[in-house]
Scaffold this motif. Sequence first.
Motif, mmCIF file in Angstrom:
data_model
loop_
_atom_site.group_PDB
_atom_site.id
_atom_site.type_symbol
_atom_site.label_atom_id
_atom_site.label_comp_id
_atom_site.label_asym_id
_atom_site.label_seq_id
_atom_site.Cartn_x
_atom_site.Cartn_y
_atom_site.Cartn_z
ATOM 1 N N ASP A 66 0.857 -1.186 0.000
ATOM 2 C CA ASP A 66 0.000 0.000 0.000
ATOM 3 C C ASP A 66 0.894 1.237 0.000
ATOM 4 O O ASP A 66 1.530 1.561 1.005
ATOM 5 C CB ASP A 66 -0.892 -0.021 1.245
ATOM 6 N N ALA A 67 0.958 1.937 -1.131
ATOM 7 C CA ALA A 67 1.862 3.083 -1.259
ATOM 8 C C ALA A 67 1.569 4.160 -0.224
ATOM 9 O O ALA A 67 2.493 4.758 0.344
ATOM 10 C CB ALA A 67 1.771 3.665 -2.667
ATOM 11 N N ALA A 68 0.291 4.425 0.030
ATOM 12 C CA ALA A 68 -0.073 5.450 1.007
ATOM 13 C C ALA A 68 0.380 5.051 2.408
ATOM 14 O O ALA A 68 0.814 5.899 3.203
ATOM 15 C CB ALA A 68 -1.577 5.694 0.982
ATOM 16 N N ASP A 69 0.300 3.756 2.709
ATOM 17 C CA ASP A 69 0.717 3.279 4.023
ATOM 18 C C ASP A 69 2.229 3.429 4.195
ATOM 19 O O ASP A 69 2.719 3.787 5.276
ATOM 20 C CB ASP A 69 0.301 1.816 4.195
ATOM 21 N N VAL A 113 4.811 -7.453 -3.106
ATOM 22 C CA VAL A 113 5.639 -7.240 -1.914
ATOM 23 C C VAL A 113 7.092 -6.971 -2.291
ATOM 24 O O VAL A 113 7.697 -5.984 -1.844
ATOM 25 C CB VAL A 113 5.552 -8.450 -0.964
ATOM 26 N N ASN A 114 7.663 -7.840 -3.117
ATOM 27 C CA ASN A 114 9.104 -7.797 -3.373
ATOM 28 C C ASN A 114 9.530 -6.660 -4.294
ATOM 29 O O ASN A 114 10.656 -6.162 -4.171
ATOM 30 C CB ASN A 114 9.573 -9.122 -3.968
ATOM 31 N N VAL A 115 8.662 -6.286 -5.236
ATOM 32 C CA VAL A 115 9.021 -5.229 -6.180
ATOM 33 C C VAL A 115 8.301 -3.924 -5.841
ATOM 34 O O VAL A 115 8.930 -2.898 -5.577
ATOM 35 C CB VAL A 115 8.725 -5.641 -7.631
ATOM 36 N N ARG A 116 6.972 -3.973 -5.839
ATOM 37 C CA ARG A 116 6.244 -2.739 -5.529
ATOM 38 C C ARG A 116 6.557 -2.249 -4.126
ATOM 39 O O ARG A 116 6.633 -1.035 -3.885
ATOM 40 C CB ARG A 116 4.747 -2.961 -5.712
ATOM 41 N N GLY A 117 6.757 -3.165 -3.188
ATOM 42 C CA GLY A 117 7.080 -2.749 -1.828
ATOM 43 C C GLY A 117 8.370 -1.949 -1.774
ATOM 44 O O GLY A 117 8.461 -0.945 -1.060
ATOM 45 N N VAL A 118 9.378 -2.382 -2.543
ATOM 46 C CA VAL A 118 10.638 -1.639 -2.601
ATOM 47 C C VAL A 118 10.433 -0.289 -3.275
ATOM 48 O O VAL A 118 10.924 0.741 -2.802
ATOM 49 C CB VAL A 118 11.704 -2.469 -3.337
ATOM 50 N N LEU A 119 9.697 -0.273 -4.374
ATOM 51 C CA LEU A 119 9.426 0.990 -5.066
ATOM 52 C C LEU A 119 8.653 1.958 -4.175
ATOM 53 O O LEU A 119 8.937 3.161 -4.163
ATOM 54 C CB LEU A 119 8.653 0.729 -6.358
ATOM 55 N N HIS A 120 7.705 1.431 -3.408
ATOM 56 C CA HIS A 120 6.956 2.298 -2.493
ATOM 57 C C HIS A 120 7.886 2.884 -1.431
ATOM 58 O O HIS A 120 7.757 4.057 -1.054
ATOM 59 C CB HIS A 120 5.830 1.508 -1.828
ATOM 60 N N GLY A 121 8.827 2.074 -0.948
ATOM 61 C CA GLY A 121 9.772 2.580 0.035
ATOM 62 C C GLY A 121 10.652 3.672 -0.538
ATOM 63 O O GLY A 121 10.908 4.691 0.114
ATOM 64 N N ILE A 122 11.112 3.477 -1.763
ATOM 65 C CA ILE A 122 11.936 4.488 -2.420
ATOM 66 C C ILE A 122 11.136 5.762 -2.647
ATOM 67 O O ILE A 122 11.612 6.875 -2.367
ATOM 68 C CB ILE A 122 12.482 3.938 -3.749
ATOM 69 N N ALA A 123 9.909 5.605 -3.149
ATOM 70 C CA ALA A 123 9.085 6.783 -3.452
ATOM 71 C C ALA A 123 8.768 7.582 -2.199
ATOM 72 O O ALA A 123 8.688 8.817 -2.236
ATOM 73 C CB ALA A 123 7.786 6.341 -4.130
ATOM 74 N N ALA A 124 8.601 6.901 -1.073
ATOM 75 C CA ALA A 124 8.305 7.598 0.178
ATOM 76 C C ALA A 124 9.541 8.268 0.753
ATOM 77 O O ALA A 124 9.467 9.357 1.337
ATOM 78 C CB ALA A 124 7.723 6.615 1.194
ATOM 79 N N ALA A 125 10.707 7.633 0.582
ATOM 80 C CA ALA A 125 11.917 8.124 1.228
ATOM 81 C C ALA A 125 12.623 9.231 0.458
ATOM 82 O O ALA A 125 13.177 10.161 1.068
ATOM 83 C CB ALA A 125 12.889 6.967 1.442
ATOM 84 N N LEU A 126 12.642 9.151 -0.864
ATOM 85 C CA LEU A 126 13.445 10.089 -1.648
ATOM 86 C C LEU A 126 13.112 11.556 -1.382
ATOM 87 O O LEU A 126 14.029 12.363 -1.174
ATOM 88 C CB LEU A 126 13.318 9.783 -3.136
ATOM 89 N N PRO A 127 11.828 11.959 -1.407
ATOM 90 C CA PRO A 127 11.549 13.386 -1.164
ATOM 91 C C PRO A 127 12.043 13.852 0.200
ATOM 92 O O PRO A 127 12.554 14.974 0.336
ATOM 93 C CB PRO A 127 10.024 13.465 -1.276
ATOM 94 N N VAL A 128 11.900 13.007 1.217
ATOM 95 C CA VAL A 128 12.345 13.355 2.566
ATOM 96 C C VAL A 128 13.861 13.487 2.599
ATOM 97 O O VAL A 128 14.412 14.453 3.139
ATOM 98 C CB VAL A 128 11.869 12.300 3.578
#
Length: 245
Positions: A66-69, A113-128
């Motif tokens: 869940d990208a929002a999560d 989980v394995n791919v989108r989960g990593v992409l979601h983590g990157i997308a959430a972290a990069l701006p910060v």
Amino acid sequence: MSTRTARVVAVTGASSGIGEATARRLAADGHRVFLGARRTDRLDVLVREIAEAGGTAAARRLDVTDAADVRAFVSATRDLYGRVDAVVNNAGVMPLSPLAELRTAEWDRMIDVNVRGVLHGIAAALPVMRAQGGGHVVNVASVGAYEVVPTAAVYCATKFAVRAISEGLRQESAGDVRVTVVSPGVTESELADGIADPAARNAMKAYRAVAIPASAVADAIAYALSQPPEVDVNEIVVRPAASNQ
């Protein structure tokens, strides 16, 4: 550890295995950790045990699909500790089976989980990280990112993807955000518990006869995070010494 080198680290998939071991190791090193997973009962125990050992930890329920999560998870880390120095994208699943079994729901789950989960983590972290002037993304892949074996075609494909995404992020982030991909060999964890296919499950039991503890992978992650700002450890492969896999 001095306050200069202590970091704020968010860890996904932290309720067991590599994620739990990483949380314990980083907290013992003096880092402040924020932990995410679906099993909040385990997270609560882990946070309490880290605190009792003198470390600093907090946790939040997290579904990496869940990208929002995931955005809320990273935001909660920053809100609590003031910044996010590193994100360890560790959450993963491994329901192996031959392709001919057509377990398409399991394929989708691994991709989510394995791919989108990593992409979601990157997308959430990069701006910060870019807003604060830097950071470190650690993606946990597998030796399956370098080779393909029967019953693991989709799993290996997801880990090849994690490695490719990590390399792309590294090239795009030179001098800004450091990127490390850690690829464990056979590791003591619950990862194989979700294998429903009987033949694949039995084969994995034999394959996992020689394994390293999750703490060995946590040590590799801690090593990458401990390097000075001018050093970027890009890839670490950690295998059992007694294995030829």
